[in-house]
Design a protein around this motif. Structure first.
Motif, PDB file in Angstrom:
ATOM      1  N   MET B 451       0.935  -1.459   0.137  1.00 25.09           N
ATOM      2  CA  MET B 451      -0.040   0.026   0.141  1.00 25.09           C
ATOM      3  C   MET B 451       0.715   1.180   0.077  1.00 25.09           C
ATOM      4  N   CYS B 452       2.127   1.035   0.327  1.00 18.90           N
ATOM      5  CA  CYS B 452       3.022   2.422   0.123  1.00 18.90           C
ATOM      6  C   CYS B 452       4.367   1.918  -0.232  1.00 18.90           C
ATOM      7  N   ILE B 453       4.423   0.884  -1.118  1.00 16.44           N
ATOM      8  CA  ILE B 453       5.571   0.232  -1.489  1.00 16.44           C
ATOM      9  C   ILE B 453       6.508   1.339  -2.243  1.00 16.44           C
ATOM     10  N   GLN B 454       6.023   2.105  -2.807  1.00 19.13           N
ATOM     11  CA  GLN B 454       6.566   3.299  -3.614  1.00 19.13           C
ATOM     12  C   GLN B 454       7.537   4.054  -3.055  1.00 19.13           C
ATOM     13  N   SER B 498      -0.146 -13.620  -7.342  1.00 19.61           N
ATOM     14  CA  SER B 498       0.416 -12.855  -8.237  1.00 19.61           C
ATOM     15  C   SER B 498       1.449 -11.859  -7.375  1.00 19.61           C
ATOM     16  N   LEU B 499       2.040 -12.087  -6.283  1.00 23.68           N
ATOM     17  CA  LEU B 499       2.816 -11.369  -5.469  1.00 23.68           C
ATOM     18  C   LEU B 499       4.155 -11.054  -6.240  1.00 23.68           C
ATOM     19  N   PRO B 500       4.592 -10.028  -6.140  1.00 22.34           N
ATOM     20  CA  PRO B 500       6.298  -9.638  -6.647  1.00 22.34           C
ATOM     21  C   PRO B 500       6.997 -10.473  -6.205  1.00 22.34           C
ATOM     22  N   ASP B 501       8.334 -10.797  -6.580  1.00 19.73           N
ATOM     23  CA  ASP B 501       9.374 -11.249  -5.854  1.00 19.73           C
ATOM     24  C   ASP B 501       9.925  -9.992  -4.971  1.00 19.73           C
ATOM     25  N   PHE B 502       9.633 -10.157  -3.670  1.00 17.36           N
ATOM     26  CA  PHE B 502      10.017  -8.866  -3.233  1.00 17.36           C
ATOM     27  C   PHE B 502      11.350  -8.478  -2.887  1.00 17.36           C
ATOM     28  N   ALA B 503      12.220  -9.509  -2.917  1.00 17.04           N
ATOM     29  CA  ALA B 503      13.637  -9.490  -2.818  1.00 17.04           C
ATOM     30  C   ALA B 503      14.203  -8.790  -4.259  1.00 17.04           C
ATOM     31  N   LYS B 504      13.643  -9.126  -5.378  1.00 17.68           N
ATOM     32  CA  LYS B 504      13.965  -8.515  -6.576  1.00 17.68           C
ATOM     33  C   LYS B 504      13.466  -7.204  -6.761  1.00 17.68           C
ATOM     34  N   LEU B 505      12.216  -7.107  -6.086  1.00 19.41           N
ATOM     35  CA  LEU B 505      11.523  -5.748  -6.248  1.00 19.41           C
ATOM     36  C   LEU B 505      12.554  -4.714  -5.376  1.00 19.41           C
ATOM     37  N   ALA B 506      12.877  -5.064  -4.172  1.00 19.44           N
ATOM     38  CA  ALA B 506      13.897  -4.209  -3.359  1.00 19.44           C
ATOM     39  C   ALA B 506      14.947  -3.851  -4.161  1.00 19.44           C
ATOM     40  N   GLU B 507      15.717  -5.077  -4.842  1.00 20.07           N
ATOM     41  CA  GLU B 507      17.077  -4.917  -5.465  1.00 20.07           C
ATOM     42  C   GLU B 507      16.652  -3.884  -6.581  1.00 20.07           C
ATOM     43  N   SER B 508      15.683  -3.814  -7.304  1.00 16.57           N
ATOM     44  CA  SER B 508      15.407  -3.110  -8.355  1.00 16.57           C
ATOM     45  C   SER B 508      15.281  -1.370  -8.033  1.00 16.57           C
ATOM     46  N   TYR B 509      14.964  -1.393  -6.897  1.00 14.08           N
ATOM     47  CA  TYR B 509      15.086   0.093  -6.393  1.00 14.08           C
ATOM     48  C   TYR B 509      16.624   0.440  -5.613  1.00 14.08           C
ATOM     49  N   GLY B 510      17.375  -0.562  -5.828  1.00 10.59           N
ATOM     50  CA  GLY B 510      18.744  -0.291  -5.347  1.00 10.59           C
ATOM     51  C   GLY B 510      18.743  -0.591  -3.977  1.00 10.59           C
ATOM     52  N   HIS B 511      18.008  -1.427  -3.403  1.00  8.90           N
ATOM     53  CA  HIS B 511      18.092  -2.074  -1.963  1.00  8.90           C
ATOM     54  C   HIS B 511      18.673  -3.283  -2.240  1.00  8.90           C
ATOM     55  N   VAL B 512      18.813  -3.943  -0.945  1.00  9.91           N
ATOM     56  CA  VAL B 512      19.352  -5.506  -0.549  1.00  9.91           C
ATOM     57  C   VAL B 512      17.933  -6.307  -0.340  1.00  9.91           C
ATOM     58  N   GLY B 513      17.963  -7.151  -1.165  1.00  9.27           N
ATOM     59  CA  GLY B 513      16.546  -8.118  -0.774  1.00  9.27           C
ATOM     60  C   GLY B 513      16.897  -9.426  -0.261  1.00  9.27           C
ATOM     61  N   ILE B 514      16.466 -10.144   0.608  1.00 10.61           N
ATOM     62  CA  ILE B 514      16.562 -11.568   0.989  1.00 10.61           C
ATOM     63  C   ILE B 514      15.593 -12.269   1.235  1.00 10.61           C
ATOM     64  N   ARG B 515      15.269 -13.467   0.634  1.00 11.70           N
ATOM     65  CA  ARG B 515      14.071 -14.321   0.887  1.00 11.70           C
ATOM     66  C   ARG B 515      14.708 -15.349   1.693  1.00 11.70           C
ATOM     67  N   VAL B 516      13.631 -15.656   2.747  1.00  6.59           N
ATOM     68  CA  VAL B 516      14.044 -16.497   3.942  1.00  6.59           C
ATOM     69  C   VAL B 516      12.900 -17.407   3.856  1.00  6.59           C
ATOM     70  N   GLU B 517      13.289 -18.754   3.911  1.00  3.47           N
ATOM     71  CA  GLU B 517      12.306 -19.699   3.608  1.00  3.47           C
ATOM     72  C   GLU B 517      12.403 -20.560   4.662  1.00  3.47           C
ATOM     73  N   ARG B 518      13.516 -20.936   5.505  1.00  8.39           N
ATOM     74  CA  ARG B 518      13.674 -21.752   6.632  1.00  8.39           C
ATOM     75  C   ARG B 518      13.920 -21.136   7.970  1.00  8.39           C
ATOM     76  N   PRO B 519      13.291 -21.772   8.967  1.00  4.09           N
ATOM     77  CA  PRO B 519      13.465 -21.170  10.293  1.00  4.09           C
ATOM     78  C   PRO B 519      14.775 -20.991  10.841  1.00  4.09           C
ATOM     79  N   SER B 520      15.702 -21.998  10.224  1.00  2.00           N
ATOM     80  CA  SER B 520      16.904 -21.717  10.860  1.00  2.00           C
ATOM     81  C   SER B 520      17.831 -20.836  10.143  1.00  2.00           C
TER      82      SER B 520
END
Lengths: 163, 569
Positions: B451-454, B498-520
């Motif tokens: 809602m305010c990702i921009q 149809s969610l974006p890949d948030f890590a890649k989205l963050a990267e496209s804005y010039g930030h660091v994106g990390i996708r985390v899938e496992r509790p460990s």
């Protein structure tokens, strides 16, 4: 319960909408609302007739007091006070009704302030009950127009709402 | 000195020691932007949407003790700002919003980008003004700041037509404000405070319940002192978290719909309830009739008389600034050298501890799938419990409030009253600008953040190293939870496809994106994110889709009728 709330408010544009907006936003009733400047033109005096339980009336006075432009709020119906309302009523006045209307106006101590061949405009001042009684006494079929001002109220004696 | 209206506005902001203005330019405010350009004292933060300008200014105000300032243009600029203004209004945040308006002569002509800004915002501001004469600008802005920060704080809007910002007049900033119609009470009534102290000292089952008012009046220190002096149990509402240290033994956690068992039971069964800067909100006490069934004396301290006896009848009202009233209470107790009834208090604490022993915040962790509560717990550990944490609205907001234990005020920023999705990132921007060296985390969900990702773009421009913790469950989690519990599991429109890949989205804005899938990987990812002092890191945690927020009091139910876990269903 019916209450008559009097308030002093800054005479600024938008002040009336703040008050009326408050009533509609919070679901309070307005039976009548009158407003006009006082002897000090920077201030307006407003009389609001509303109904509600004691809790609601308490909230209404608190919420009104919270409005930045409201200077003072008093529930004048909490003790002795006087209420007056002005009514201008245009009635059919032909044939036998013409005399009857004149008599009715006299009985209610009203004044006829405009006359044509077919109608009178009658001016009547009093409390709400008196005005209602006059309307009932004349009967709807003879009434062409009714204009009522809503109530003005003032506390009796020492009770003064002033800055 | 003769200045243009626009220059006067900026001079007023300088006089008010405004550090940042959050805004977005447009036709009606071009003169104002020109005046901003010619100075470097007030810094402007260019957002990507006016809603975010107001939220960011709001977050700045919440995380400091100052008035947040936003600047928007007429028409859509103003309407976009409305959600932000209403959000600040519901949580009583001091703000001044300056909006441009079409030229005076064009008002009412359905001009381009014209709306009745004063009319539209009237129900969601503490007060607003339309300035029609350049001579009125300075006194009006002085009044606006005064109104915003005194009494019960709130947003104040000043609407300035374009021609007024262009006209010239002599500038002088007023020293003080006098308004015959506005004189908020500060000191509480001495006699009422004395009666309250008496009632507290005689209480057998006392409870302290505090809300956002304690934080707004900067009274955390006084509250902590009074609570320790009395030895009573205490709960802080969602808006009041951090007013009393959450790690302290006397603290029972948050009350209400998703509050702790011990806080809700103590609220319900106490014999004297001291409510401070709180308003018995429907999300706090549930059904007011059920709450009223149990007899108890209520003392209510609040600066706003209309908050007292609104939903719950109060026995002892004290109207005044929380900090002043608490100071007076403390000095009366200390002067009398009085102590509460220790025997009764001991028995009451025994009962409270028994309730606490139900350990209602426990949850089943998993090695397979990330539990959202676990992420918040780890966030607390990794940041040493010392971060500014913002949230959006929904399940993640409740988990953040429940599992991040706030020991300090103004560290927890969320939209409690209006419940506005989208505030999290702009709040974090405001907090990070106010505290450049602090750790700022935005706990959010995949729905709210969009809602305010921009604003990721704004974060890049202003190099804001916010850490976004996205608890991504591919559902509008709170909606899904209610649908599961109360609508027969019919998940109407609560699934996010149809969610974006948030890590890649963050990267496209010039930030660091990390996708985390496992509790460990949760802790490592958090540590890595916070070790990157200069980067915004977007952590996209793939969390359990079916997790619900417990305990829960259903809407309309009584405070003691809690669902403690899935087993209660």
């Amino acid at each position: 319960m019916r209450h008559v709330i009097s308030l002093l408010i800054e005479n600024e544009s938008g002040a009336l909408s703040r008050v009326s907006g408050l009533f509609s936003a919070r679901g309070y009733n307005i039976e009548s609302l009158t407003v006009a400047p006082t002897e000090d033109a920077s201030m307006s005096r407003m009389t609001i007739v509303t109904t509600g339980s004691d809790d609601i009336i308490e909230q209404i006075t608190k919420q009104l007091n919270k409005l930045v432009e409201v200077i003072k709020v008093v529930d004048i119906s909490e003790s002795a006070h006087i209420e007056r309302e002005l009514m201008l009523i245009k009635v059919r006045a032909t044939g036998k009704d013409r005399d009857e209307m004149k008599r009715m106006a006299d009985i209610f101590r009203a004044r006829i302030i405009d006359v044509t061949e077919a109608s009178y405009v009658i001016e009547l001042t009093g409390n709400q009950g008196k005005l209602d009684a006059f309307v009932a006494a004349i009967g709807n079929e003879l009434i062409l127009e009714t204009v009522r001002s809503g109530i003005c109220g003032v506390g009796r004696g020492d009770r003064v709402l002033k800055v | 000195m003769v200045l243009s209206g626009a220059e006067i506005v900026i001079r007023c902001l300088q006089e008010e020691k405004v550090e940042y203005v959050f805004g977005y330019p447009g036709g009606a405010v071009l003169f104002l932007y020109d005046a901003l350009f010619n100075q470097d004292q007030v810094r402007h933060v260019l957002v990507r949407h006016e809603q975010a300008a107001v939220h960011a200014a709001d977050g700045y105000a919440r995380s400091t003790q100052s008035v947040g300032v936003a600047l928007v243009t007429s028409g859509p600029g103003a309407t976009n700002a409305v959600t932000g203004i209403a959000t600040a209004y519901c949580d009583s945040v001091p703000m001044v919003i300056i909006s441009g308006q079409v030229p005076t002569a064009a008002i009412g002509q359905d001009a381009f980008q014209e709306v009745d800004t004063v009319g539209i915002t009237r129900p969601c501001v503490k007060h607003n003004f339309l300035v029609r004469d350049v001579k009125d600008i300075a006194p009006t802005i002085k009044k606006a700041f005064h109104l915003a920060r005194t009494g019960r704080p709130g947003p104040v809007l000043v609407d300035i037509p374009k021609d007024v910002s262009m006209h010239k007049c002599e500038f002088s900033y007023p020293d003080k404000v006098e308004m015959r119609s506005y004189n908020p009470v500060v000191k509480g009534h001495q006699g009422q405070i004395r009666k309250a102290v008496q009632l507290l000292l005689e209480a057998k089952r006392p409870m302290i319940y505090t809300g956002g008012g304690v934080i707004l009046s900067d009274a955390a220190e006084q509250l902590t002192k009074l609570t320790r002096l009395l030895g009573f149990p205490i709960t802080n509402t969602l808006m009041g978290l951090g007013a009393y240290p959450a790690s302290d033994r006397q603290y029972l956690g948050m009350p209400g719909m998703h509050g702790t068992y011990e806080a809700n039971m103590s609220m319900h069964f106490c014999d004297v309830l001291l409510a401070i800067g709180a308003r018995f909100d429907d999300r706090v006490i549930g059904n007011p009739d059920h709450f009223a069934e149990e007899p108890r004396k209520i003392i209510h301290v609040d600066i706003d008389p209309s908050s007292i006896s609104k939903r719950v009848k109060v026995d002892l009202p004290i109207v005044g600034n929380v900090r002043d009233v608490l100071d007076e209470m403390i000095s009366q107790i200390e002067a009398a050298n009085a102590r509460p009834n220790q025997e009764a208090l001991g028995a009451w604490w025994k009962q409270v501890e028994e309730w606490r022993s139900r350990d209602c915040m426990k949850f089943k962790n998993s090695d397979e799938i990330i539990k959202p509560q676990y992420v918040v717990q780890k966030l607390w550990e990794v940041t040493g419990g010392d971060a500014f944490v913002t949230s959006d609205v929904g399940q993640h907001q409740m988990w953040a409030a429940q599992y991040y234990r706030f020991d300090k005020p103004r560290r927890w920023l969320n939209s409690g009253g209006l419940g506005t999705m989208g505030v999290g990132l702009p709040y974090a921007m405001g907090a990070q600008l106010a505290h450049p060296d602090a750790q700022v985390a935005c706990v959010t969900g995949e729905a709210s953040i969009q809602m305010c990702i921009q604003e990721l773009s704004t974060c890049k421009q202003f190099r804001l190293p916010i850490k976004i913790c996205n608890l991504n469950n591919r559902y509008l989690g709170m909606v899904r939870q209610w649908q599961q519990l109360f609508h027969g599991g019919r998940y109407s429109e609560s699934y996010m496809d149809s969610l974006p890949d948030f890590a890649k989205l963050a990267e496209s804005y010039g930030h660091v994106g990390i996708r985390v899938e496992r509790p460990s990987d949760v802790e490592g990812a958090l540590r890595e994110a916070f070790s990157r002092k200069n980067d915004l890191v977007f952590l996209d945690f793939q969390v359990d889709q079916t997790e619900n927020v417990y305990p829960m009091v259903q809407g309309g139910k009584g405070l003691t009728e809690m669902i403690l876990s899935a087993e209660d269903l």
